[in-house]
Design an enzyme around this catalytic site. Structure first.
Site: not given
Length: 294
Positions: A195, A244
């Site tokens: 991330h 994401q």
């Protein structure tokens, strides 16, 4: 309203899913189907491998996905979600259980994601750290002040944020965060900076796989990590799923939004009980439980 949530990497344990395999013909059939799709017996590693075996990203991610999704399928009519969400990898479990993806496509995407992330980790050594006891804004400010890749990665609950970046960036950030009053700033035993912008090579690879996969309208809204908002639009789901990999997981905001929209009872499906604990830290007003077997 009943909300189902699905865990991400880190929740795995040796023996996960074995009771489902042993006690449910449906589960056994799905696990065997997964062994064929993956081309190796992931069930052997899940049920009787070592903790080290399970730590490999290419094993961890499909293992957690399988435990969560197969448990939901075995619950049958008892599984009636009114809203779903998953933490990072768990978003794929949420999508399959809500009918946005079929089982085979979901597993293939999870495996493609795991392999792409593994490769991205090998390109540049990187890591993550958990920060406890500091305001989110302060953590964001300190990350932004460092001349290295270091960003907030998981907004887990108030006072708990995971940061992600280059090894030098994380080391520097941990020092600064402790100076700023963090109770803890602790490096995690992970293979890379999930991330964060360092996952860009994986994002590109996964984008192609996602765009070539059929997505359907789910049976209920899915609250996605990228913006913590509900959607049932397949195109929007795909776009958010691609984003994401390099964007933070907004878990605190997801749980808050689900509660605002009427969630009163959260059920975590799959290994571990991390999400149940985080939900209770977000709100003491809601029920939260975790379910690992029948």
């Amino acid at each position: 309203m009943k909300a189902y949530v699905f865990p991400g990497q880190g929740a795995q344990f040796v023996g996960m899913g074995k009771d489902l395999y042993d006690n449910s013909p449906i589960a056994k059939e799905l696990f065997e189907q997964a062994n064929q799709i993956l081309g190796f017996r992931i069930t052997d590693l899940m049920f009787s491998g070592t903790a080290e075996d399970l730590k490999q990203t290419k094993v961890t991610q499909p293992a957690i996905f399988l435990h969560s999704v197969i448990l939901a399928k075995v619950l049958g009519d008892d599984f009636k979600p009114e809203m779903v969400a998953g933490h990072s990898l768990g978003e794929f479990s949420a999508l399959v259980t809500a009918g946005a993806l079929n089982f085979e496509d979901g597993l293939k995407l999870v495996y493609a994601r795991a392999m792409a992330m593994q490769k991205a980790c090998e390109i540049q050594p990187s890591t993550m750290a958990a920060v406890l006891g500091l305001d989110d804004n302060k953590v964001e400010e300190i990350c932004a002040s460092i001349d290295e890749v270091v960003v907030p990665a998981n907004y887990n609950c108030p006072g708990q944020l995971v940061i992600s970046g280059s090894i030098e960036g994380i080391d520097l950030a941990c020092e600064k965060l402790k100076e700023a009053g963090a109770k803890r700033a602790l490096k995690l035993a992970v293979g890379g900076a999930f991330h964060s912008p360092l996952m860009e090579p994986a994002r590109k690879e996964l984008e192609e796989a996602i765009n070539n996969t059929q997505f359907n309208v789910p049976v209920c809204p899915i609250y996605q990590n990228v913006n913590a908002k509900p959607t049932t639009n397949p195109e929007e789901i795909k776009k958010n799923l691609i984003a994401q990999l390099t964007a933070p997981v907004r878990w605190t905001q997801t749980v808050q939004n689900m509660i605002t929209d009427g969630a009163t009872h959260f059920i975590e499906l799959g290994p571990g009980n991390v999400l149940q604990g985080l939900i209770k830290k977000v709100s003491k007003e809601v029920e939260a439980e975790s379910k690992q077997s029948l």
